[in-house]
Design an enzyme around this catalytic site. Structure first.
Site, PDB file in Angstrom:
ATOM      1  N   ASP A 207      19.987  22.078  30.379  1.00  0.00           N
ATOM      2  CA  ASP A 207      19.770  20.694  30.811  1.00  0.00           C
ATOM      3  C   ASP A 207      19.187  19.936  29.626  1.00  0.00           C
ATOM      4  O   ASP A 207      18.020  20.097  29.284  1.00  0.00           O
ATOM      5  CB  ASP A 207      18.820  20.684  32.009  1.00  0.00           C
ATOM      6  CG  ASP A 207      18.671  19.302  32.622  1.00  0.00           C
ATOM      7  OD1 ASP A 207      19.177  18.322  32.032  1.00  0.00           O
ATOM      8  OD2 ASP A 207      18.028  19.190  33.682  1.00  0.00           O
TER       9      ASP A 207
ATOM     10  N   HIS B 151      10.134  20.655  30.141  1.00  0.00           N
ATOM     11  CA  HIS B 151      10.486  19.586  31.075  1.00  0.00           C
ATOM     12  C   HIS B 151       9.465  18.464  31.023  1.00  0.00           C
ATOM     13  O   HIS B 151       9.806  17.309  30.809  1.00  0.00           O
ATOM     14  CB  HIS B 151      10.606  20.131  32.499  1.00  0.00           C
ATOM     15  CG  HIS B 151      11.207  19.148  33.457  1.00  0.00           C
ATOM     16  ND1 HIS B 151      10.540  18.005  33.885  1.00  0.00           N
ATOM     17  CD2 HIS B 151      12.418  19.114  34.067  1.00  0.00           C
ATOM     18  CE1 HIS B 151      11.315  17.329  34.710  1.00  0.00           C
ATOM     19  NE2 HIS B 151      12.462  17.981  34.836  1.00  0.00           N
TER      20      HIS B 151
ATOM     21  N   ASP C  92      15.464  23.476  30.366  1.00  0.00           N
ATOM     22  CA  ASP C  92      15.417  22.116  29.832  1.00  0.00           C
ATOM     23  C   ASP C  92      15.227  22.165  28.324  1.00  0.00           C
ATOM     24  O   ASP C  92      14.297  22.815  27.835  1.00  0.00           O
ATOM     25  CB  ASP C  92      14.252  21.352  30.473  1.00  0.00           C
ATOM     26  CG  ASP C  92      14.353  21.346  31.988  1.00  0.00           C
ATOM     27  OD1 ASP C  92      15.223  20.632  32.504  1.00  0.00           O
ATOM     28  OD2 ASP C  92      13.569  22.055  32.647  1.00  0.00           O
TER      29      ASP C  92
ATOM     30  N   GLU D 267      18.451  27.529  34.943  1.00  0.00           N
ATOM     31  CA  GLU D 267      18.552  26.215  34.308  1.00  0.00           C
ATOM     32  C   GLU D 267      17.334  26.041  33.421  1.00  0.00           C
ATOM     33  O   GLU D 267      16.207  26.266  33.859  1.00  0.00           O
ATOM     34  CB  GLU D 267      18.608  25.117  35.378  1.00  0.00           C
ATOM     35  CG  GLU D 267      18.723  23.708  34.811  1.00  0.00           C
ATOM     36  CD  GLU D 267      17.394  22.948  34.850  1.00  0.00           C
ATOM     37  OE1 GLU D 267      17.423  21.723  34.683  1.00  0.00           O
ATOM     38  OE2 GLU D 267      16.319  23.569  35.029  1.00  0.00           O
TER      39      GLU D 267
END
Length: 275
Positions: free
Chosen positions: A84, A40, A26, A24
């Site tokens: 994300d 993030h 960001d 995952e």
């Protein structure tokens, strides 16, 4: 399983070496909706460095190298990438621009013309009110002649909302396949406080015969054995974790290995699993 907050090459290599088959990352955007960096920032999960970052084009090119068979950097175990998307505060116009530009970036830096890079992507949008991003993303893929890559794209809203409402949004977008649903909270808060009621509801809905709007369910952020085992018992398809090697050890225990395993490229991340 998905390794969480994989936002630079060093941590990416570390997680792949641990055996993670999904990551995952960001993705941040300018106020105008231009995809800019993997990042993030604070706050983030406990016991993690929040400020790792790399430019979006460079990152997608590196992922392309890692997931293209025959490339010297190819890593066979990397199957799925969750993007994300950090869309907070973007106007509807910026959301539309963001969807369009992310499609362009994937075409230019990930598929790069030959379309041999084989990872699947989950376009993970925080809120259903930001669904315009998905609409323009899908439209742009078609308009730049990358519509065939839709076979490699899935969608997810991460707002922990009422899934009946989420279904209405998907219906409005014309999306009825490749849908992941998620439930979770930061690892700083114990699962005991979060509870599993919503997660149970999602897996139950997924398993309803003929239901089209959930293909897979994942849970986040699960860093303790009790949490991972509970997720397995509930029938989730994936977990996000800060400790990929630890989750693999749990899966490999005799009491779990007869029923569960890490997915391989022969498994389709958009097909419902049937025992």
């Amino acid at each position: 399983e998905f390794a969480l907050m994989v936002n630079d090459f060093e941590i990416l290599k570390s997680y792949l070496d641990e055996g993670a088959n999904g990551i995952e990352s960001d993705i941040t955007f300018s106020d105008e909706g231009e995809p800019e960096y993997t990042f993030h920032g604070v706050p983030c999960d406990c016991r993690r460095w929040c400020d790792r970052s790399v430019g979006i084009g460079e990152y997608l090119q590196h992922l392309s190298d890692l997931t293209t068979p025959g490339n010297p950097k190819f890593r066979e175990n990397l199957l799925v990438v969750v993007l994300d998307l950090k869309l907070n505060g973007l106007s509807q116009d910026a959301l539309r621009q963001g969807g369009l530009r992310l499609a362009d970036k994937l075409a230019a830096h990930y598929w790069t013309g030959n379309r041999k890079a084989r990872a699947y992507f989950i376009i993970s949008v925080p809120k259903t009110s930001e669904s315009e991003f998905m609409r323009t993303f899908r439209k742009e893929l078609d308009e730049i002649n990358f519509g065939d890559m839709s076979a490699k794209i899935g969608f997810d809203f991460t707002d922990n909302g009422d899934f009946k409402e989420t279904q209405k949004v998907y219906e409005g977008l014309g999306i009825s396949e490749h849908i992941w649903a998620s439930d979770g909270i930061t690892n700083c808060i114990p699962l005991l406080l979060r509870g599993t009621d919503r997660l149970e509801d999602l897996t139950r809905q997924r398993d309803e015969p003929g239901y089209k709007y959930i293909d897979k369910v994942y849970a986040w952020t699960y860093d303790k054995e009790t949490s991972v085992v509970k997720a397995l018992e509930l029938g989730v398809d994936g977990v996000m974790t800060n400790y990929a090697d630890f989750v693999i050890k749990v899966l490999n225990k005799p009491e779990h290995s007869s029923k569960y395993r890490l997915a391989t490229y022969d498994d389709n991340p958009f097909e419902k699993f049937t025992a």
